[in-house]
Design a protein around this motif. Structure first.
Motif, PDB file in Angstrom:
ATOM      1  N   GLN A  79      41.964  42.745  26.351  1.00  0.00           N
ATOM      2  CA  GLN A  79      42.867  42.371  27.432  1.00  0.00           C
ATOM      3  C   GLN A  79      43.571  43.623  27.940  1.00  0.00           C
ATOM      4  OE1 GLN A  79      43.087  39.327  28.761  1.00  0.00           O
ATOM      5  NE2 GLN A  79      41.512  38.663  27.348  1.00  0.00           N
ATOM      6  N   LEU A  80      44.080  43.534  29.141  1.00  0.00           N
ATOM      7  CA  LEU A  80      44.834  44.640  29.723  1.00  0.00           C
ATOM      8  C   LEU A  80      46.123  44.798  28.927  1.00  0.00           C
ATOM      9  CD1 LEU A  80      44.719  46.634  32.056  1.00  0.00           C
ATOM     10  CD2 LEU A  80      45.900  44.995  33.455  1.00  0.00           C
TER      11      LEU A  80
ATOM     12  N   ASP B  62      37.971  40.488  36.515  1.00  0.00           N
ATOM     13  CA  ASP B  62      39.245  39.899  36.908  1.00  0.00           C
ATOM     14  C   ASP B  62      40.383  40.912  36.794  1.00  0.00           C
ATOM     15  OD1 ASP B  62      38.947  39.891  34.168  1.00  0.00           O
ATOM     16  OD2 ASP B  62      40.062  38.033  33.864  1.00  0.00           O
ATOM     17  N   ASN B  63      40.370  41.742  35.776  1.00  0.00           N
ATOM     18  CA  ASN B  63      41.401  42.774  35.641  1.00  0.00           C
ATOM     19  C   ASN B  63      41.267  43.839  36.714  1.00  0.00           C
ATOM     20  OD1 ASN B  63      42.548  41.566  33.406  1.00  0.00           O
ATOM     21  ND2 ASN B  63      41.358  42.759  31.955  1.00  0.00           N
TER      22      ASN B  63
ATOM     23  N   PRO C 278      49.926  46.329  31.568  1.00  0.00           N
ATOM     24  CA  PRO C 278      49.735  45.996  32.977  1.00  0.00           C
ATOM     25  C   PRO C 278      50.649  46.825  33.875  1.00  0.00           C
ATOM     26  CG  PRO C 278      50.985  44.281  31.884  1.00  0.00           C
ATOM     27  CD  PRO C 278      50.566  45.267  30.830  1.00  0.00           C
TER      28      PRO C 278
ATOM     29  N   TYR D 246      33.421  46.883  33.140  1.00  0.00           N
ATOM     30  CA  TYR D 246      34.826  46.495  33.087  1.00  0.00           C
ATOM     31  C   TYR D 246      34.969  45.010  33.379  1.00  0.00           C
ATOM     32  CZ  TYR D 246      35.991  51.409  33.004  1.00  0.00           C
ATOM     33  OH  TYR D 246      36.103  52.727  32.641  1.00  0.00           O
ATOM     34  N   ARG D 247      36.071  44.438  32.902  1.00  0.00           N
ATOM     35  CA  ARG D 247      36.347  43.026  33.174  1.00  0.00           C
ATOM     36  C   ARG D 247      36.724  42.888  34.645  1.00  0.00           C
ATOM     37  NH1 ARG D 247      37.528  39.638  28.784  1.00  0.00           N
ATOM     38  NH2 ARG D 247      38.883  38.528  30.208  1.00  0.00           N
TER      39      ARG D 247
ATOM     40  N   LEU E 129      41.643  50.204  31.829  1.00  0.00           N
ATOM     41  CA  LEU E 129      41.095  48.857  31.975  1.00  0.00           C
ATOM     42  C   LEU E 129      40.222  48.508  30.778  1.00  0.00           C
ATOM     43  CD1 LEU E 129      40.164  49.118  35.731  1.00  0.00           C
ATOM     44  CD2 LEU E 129      42.045  47.833  34.751  1.00  0.00           C
TER      45      LEU E 129
ATOM     46  N   ASP F 192      42.519  42.404  40.003  1.00  0.00           N
ATOM     47  CA  ASP F 192      43.983  42.336  40.038  1.00  0.00           C
ATOM     48  C   ASP F 192      44.588  43.699  40.329  1.00  0.00           C
ATOM     49  OD1 ASP F 192      43.832  39.660  39.444  1.00  0.00           O
ATOM     50  OD2 ASP F 192      44.311  39.907  37.311  1.00  0.00           O
TER      51      ASP F 192
END
Length: 117
Positions: free
Chosen positions: A36-37, A67-68, A40, A64-65, A57, A71
């Motif tokens: 997870q990030l 969704d992150n 942030p 890389y993910r 990230l 965002d």
């Protein structure tokens, strides 16, 4: 002899396959929690260069993910648009202030003389 080597090879391949897949024992390869990030971007202040440089990230199996990354890019795009709008606003205010300070000018750039009363 050939039959013995063939059977030994099948047994070894089966053992390796069971070890990798788990074969009912989940201790061989435990499930890893997705990254997870961890740090942030700050929400209570504008972003700075140090915030972007410090950003790391999380990595997924295929890069890389998404969704992150989405965002972060949305946040950076919004901040850049906000700064561009503020710069344009300040430039127009500065141009207006310079125009009013310079006074009225004729077509050739010379200041117009006020008529005498």
């Amino acid at each position: 002899m050939f039959l013995f080597l063939l059977i030994a090879m099948v047994v070894v391949v089966a053992a390796v396959t069971l070890a990798v897949v788990g074969g009912g024992d989940s201790a061989a390869l435990p499930e890893a929690a997705p990254e997870q990030l961890t740090d942030p971007l700050p929400v209570n202040r504008p972003l700075g260069r140090a915030d972007v440089e410090a950003l790391r990230l999380p990595v997924a199996p295929r890069g890389y993910r998404m969704d992150n990354v989405d965002d972060v890019l949305d946040r950076l795009g919004a901040e850049l648009a906000e700064r561009d709008a503020r710069i344009a606003e300040l430039e127009s205010a500065l141009a207006g202030a310079r125009a009013s300070a310079a006074g009225p000018r004729d077509l050739f750039g010379k200041p117009e003389e006020e008529p005498e009363r």
